[in-house]
Design an enzyme around this catalytic site. Structure first.
Site, short mmCIF file in Angstrom:
data_model
loop_
_atom_site.label_atom_id
_atom_site.label_comp_id
_atom_site.label_asym_id
_atom_site.label_seq_id
_atom_site.Cartn_x
_atom_site.Cartn_y
_atom_site.Cartn_z
N CYS A 98 -10.86 0.55 -0.13
CA CYS A 98 -9.71 0.96 0.68
C CYS A 98 -10.09 2.05 1.70
O CYS A 98 -10.75 3.03 1.33
CB CYS A 98 -8.64 1.49 -0.26
SG CYS A 98 -7.16 1.97 0.60
N GLU A 152 -7.60 -6.23 0.23
CA GLU A 152 -6.46 -6.99 0.75
C GLU A 152 -6.11 -6.55 2.17
O GLU A 152 -5.43 -7.27 2.90
CB GLU A 152 -5.25 -6.81 -0.16
CG GLU A 152 -5.37 -7.54 -1.48
CD GLU A 152 -5.47 -9.04 -1.32
OE1 GLU A 152 -4.50 -9.67 -0.91
OE2 GLU A 152 -6.56 -9.58 -1.61
N ASP A 211 -3.40 2.91 -10.32
CA ASP A 211 -3.99 1.79 -9.58
C ASP A 211 -5.06 2.26 -8.61
O ASP A 211 -4.77 2.98 -7.66
CB ASP A 211 -2.87 1.07 -8.81
CG ASP A 211 -3.42 -0.05 -7.93
OD1 ASP A 211 -4.57 -0.48 -8.14
OD2 ASP A 211 -2.67 -0.50 -7.04
N TRP A 241 -13.58 -8.09 -1.59
CA TRP A 241 -13.00 -7.66 -0.31
C TRP A 241 -11.56 -7.16 -0.51
O TRP A 241 -10.82 -7.65 -1.35
CB TRP A 241 -13.05 -8.79 0.72
CG TRP A 241 -12.27 -10.03 0.35
CD1 TRP A 241 -11.03 -10.37 0.79
CD2 TRP A 241 -12.70 -11.09 -0.53
NE1 TRP A 241 -10.66 -11.57 0.25
CE2 TRP A 241 -11.66 -12.04 -0.56
CE3 TRP A 241 -13.85 -11.32 -1.29
CZ2 TRP A 241 -11.72 -13.20 -1.34
CZ3 TRP A 241 -13.91 -12.48 -2.06
CH2 TRP A 241 -12.87 -13.41 -2.07
N ARG A 284 1.03 -6.70 2.99
CA ARG A 284 0.88 -5.58 2.06
C ARG A 284 0.86 -4.25 2.81
O ARG A 284 1.13 -3.20 2.23
CB ARG A 284 -0.42 -5.75 1.28
CG ARG A 284 -0.63 -4.71 0.22
CD ARG A 284 -1.86 -4.98 -0.62
NE ARG A 284 -1.81 -4.18 -1.82
CZ ARG A 284 -2.32 -2.97 -1.93
NH1 ARG A 284 -2.94 -2.42 -0.91
NH2 ARG A 284 -2.20 -2.29 -3.05
N SER A 333 0.84 -1.20 0.00
CA SER A 333 0.00 0.00 0.00
C SER A 333 0.88 1.25 0.00
O SER A 333 0.44 2.30 -0.43
CB SER A 333 -0.92 -0.01 1.22
OG SER A 333 -0.15 0.12 2.38
P1 RVP Z 1 -10.49 -0.47 -7.18
O1 RVP Z 1 -10.24 -0.79 -8.62
O2 RVP Z 1 -10.96 0.95 -6.98
O3 RVP Z 1 -11.38 -1.46 -6.51
O4 RVP Z 1 -9.07 -0.52 -6.46
C1 RVP Z 1 -8.26 -1.65 -6.48
C2 RVP Z 1 -6.95 -1.30 -5.79
O5 RVP Z 1 -7.19 -0.98 -4.41
C3 RVP Z 1 -5.95 -2.41 -5.74
O6 RVP Z 1 -5.24 -2.58 -6.93
C4 RVP Z 1 -5.05 -2.00 -4.58
O7 RVP Z 1 -4.08 -1.06 -4.96
C5 RVP Z 1 -6.02 -1.30 -3.65
N1 RVP Z 1 -6.45 -2.15 -2.53
C6 RVP Z 1 -6.63 -3.49 -2.50
N2 RVP Z 1 -7.04 -3.82 -1.26
C7 RVP Z 1 -7.11 -2.68 -0.59
C8 RVP Z 1 -7.48 -2.53 0.81
O8 RVP Z 1 -7.94 -3.44 1.45
N3 RVP Z 1 -7.25 -1.34 1.33
N4 RVP Z 1 -6.76 -1.66 -1.37
#
Ligand code: RVP
Length: 496
Positions: A317, A406, A356, A404, A416, A262
């Site tokens: 996120c 990560e 991303d 969900w 991560r 992250s």
């Molecule tokens: P989105 O496409 O807006 O759903 O975003 C996907 C991105 O969010 C991933 O590629 C990663 O960088 C980030 N991510 C994944 N899990 C989490 C979290 O739990 N905070 N964030």
């Protein structure tokens, strides 16, 4: 003294593109969406995507199934790293071994099993064709095939043995391993078959070819292939176990790796990149995530093949809420893209950047590309499709899929997020959610691609590079955002 930025941190939604002169040279059918994914000096060979899309390194998004489907359309998946090294390597192998139209069987029974078990397996897998092998496993000798035409539930007793139901091997028409898809289809048509088992010299089942798949598996001109005609596969890695994970993934055939964190502006990423580049000079590795010039330069100097941009913008996120770090995605891309261009002037090396997270509408993809991203990574977008690993459920009158983060308790991918070895310091940075189910990846992607090409046409660009050079972008006020949607009317339905 604290450094306070003058400019506001902004999202894609706050911008619009101003059209340029459109000409016959930039008609949608002439637009080239290929884009670099690994660093290069002008004229040097590098890896390119056929469409500027990669799928997120997430358990709810990128497994081998989605990876196959996306690479068949010209994009790339980074198979999630929050699993054992063996199971991630196995997913990579499945992508690399995939042969269009050749299906790997997932239903095996032995001749001693019963109709009851046939029905149970059919229920579990949803597949009606079952291979019968000497030991009931994939490495046994193929002794027959069962399809739903071989039994009648109303008449056959449930304890009837598989050996009395199946079509025995001797009565089957089979193809030899190594046969081409065209040859397999010729056999299917000549013998009026629904399914052709492909066996090797030890009479083990290698693949099955189905009549119903014929249309779907004609050549796809955009497939993302390596020189051996296998699909390209990406893989996420972390800064903890890369010394063991990377060799296993490369051995399995992974084409491009990506450090997944992250917050990628860290010495751990620097060390991992330099280690991997020294041990595997031919391996490709992306890194991130960063949101500013300093973070980009740090990873570029370490040797990253591409740099991933975005903190806190992902749909699932909550990093910004939890930690107070991050940056509006549009502002981050604009700063990193201009640094990437300066870096190119200074060093002669072009380092692709990936936007991303935070893509909500298809127009956001076009804006991200126009602002300088070479490709976009999406999670929510792909999680909605049949091919993603999340469960499809019915909620009220609507179908949804699970999605969900990560950083959620469910994913338990603390590597991560954490810079600490202690598990006690962990807290959630992501949520567990649903997204509306949207059907097959290919169908949705083709609509998205049409929209992006149409935007590029309006902006007078026939390639992503030209789009970035020519793009004219304007900030929009909250009132003009409202004006941009349907307004001041009574909508009959909303399906666009
Ligand atoms: P989105 O496409 O807006 O759903 O975003 C996907 C991105 O969010 C991933 O590629 C990663 O960088 C980030 N991510 C994944 N899990 C989490 C979290 O739990 N905070 N964030």
């Amino acid at each position: 003294m604290v450094k306070l930025y003058d400019e506001i941190s902004r999202t894609f939604n706050e911008y619009l593109l101003i059209p340029n002169l459109s000409t016959p040279l930039c008609m949608p059918e002439k637009i080239d969406l290929t884009t670099p994914i690994t660093r290069f000096r002008p004229g040097e060979a590098h890896v390119r995507l056929n469409i500027p899309f990669v799928s997120a390194i997430m358990q709810a998004v990128s497994d081998h199934k989605l990876a196959i489907s996306l690479a068949r359309c010209g994009g790339l998946s980074f198979i999630y790293g929050a699993q054992t090294i063996d199971s991630q390597a196995e997913m990579i192998r499945k992508v690399k071994k995939f042969k269009s139209g050749f299906v790997v069987c997932d239903s095996y029974l032995s001749p001693e099993h019963t109709l009851n078990e046939v029905l149970r397996l059919k229920e579990d897998t949803g597949h009606t064709t079952i291979a019968v092998t000497s030991n009931g496993k994939s490495d046994g000798i193929l002794t027959g095939i069962i399809t739903s035409r071989d039994y009648r539930i109303s008449r056959d007793p449930l304890d009837k043995k598989v050996c009395h139901i199946m079509t025995p091997f001797e009565a089957l028409i089979t193809g030899r391993d190594g046969i081409s898809l065209n040859e397999a289809n010729d056999l299917i048509w000549a013998n009026k078959l629904n399914c052709l088992p492909i066996v090797n010299e030890r009479q083990q089942l290698v693949h099955m070819v189905f009549r119903k798949d014929y249309e779907a598996h004609k050549e796809n001109p955009f497939e993302l292939l390596d020189e051996k005609k296998s699909l390209l596969a990406g893989a996420g890695i972390n800064t903890y176990d890369y010394q063991e994970r990377v060799p296993a993934l490369l051995e399995a055939g992974a084409d491009i790796l990506c450090l997944d964190s992250s917050d990628g502006y860290s010495t751990w990423q620097y060390d991992a990149i330099t280690y991997i580049k020294s041990k595997f000079p031919k391996g490709y590795i992306g890194a991130g995530n960063v949101v500013d010039a300093e973070g980009f330069r740090y990873l570029a100097d370490a040797g990253a093949d591409f740099v991933k941009v975005g903190i806190g913008g992902g749909s699932i996120c909550i990093t910004r809420e939890q930690k107070g770090i991050g940056r509006g995605q549009a502002t981050a891309i604009l700063e990193v893209a201009s640094t990437r261009d300066k870096y190119m002037e200074e060093t002669g090396i072009y380092i692709p950047i990936c936007s991303d997270g935070g893509i909500v509408y298809d127009n956001h993809i076009a804006i991200a590309l126009a602002m300088g991203a070479d490709f976009v990574m999406m999670g929510r977008y792909f999680a909605r499709f049949d091919e993603s690993p999340g469960k499809k459920l019915k909620r009220g009158n609507e179908y949804v899929k699970e999605y969900w983060g990560e950083g959620s308790d469910r994913a338990k991918n603390w590597q991560r997020y954490s810079m600490s070895a202690s598990k006690d310091t962990h807290f959630e940075e992501g949520v567990d959610s649903y997204v509306p189910y949207a059907g097959a990846l290919k169908d949705n992607l083709s609509v998205t691609i049409s929209k992006i090409k149409s935007t590029m046409s309006s902006c007078g660009a026939a390639s992503i590079q030209e789009f970035q050079k020519k793009a004219r972008i304007t900030l929009v006020s909250p009132m003009s955002i409202r004006e941009g949607g349907a307004h001041d009317i009574i909508l009959k339905n909303k399906d666009y």
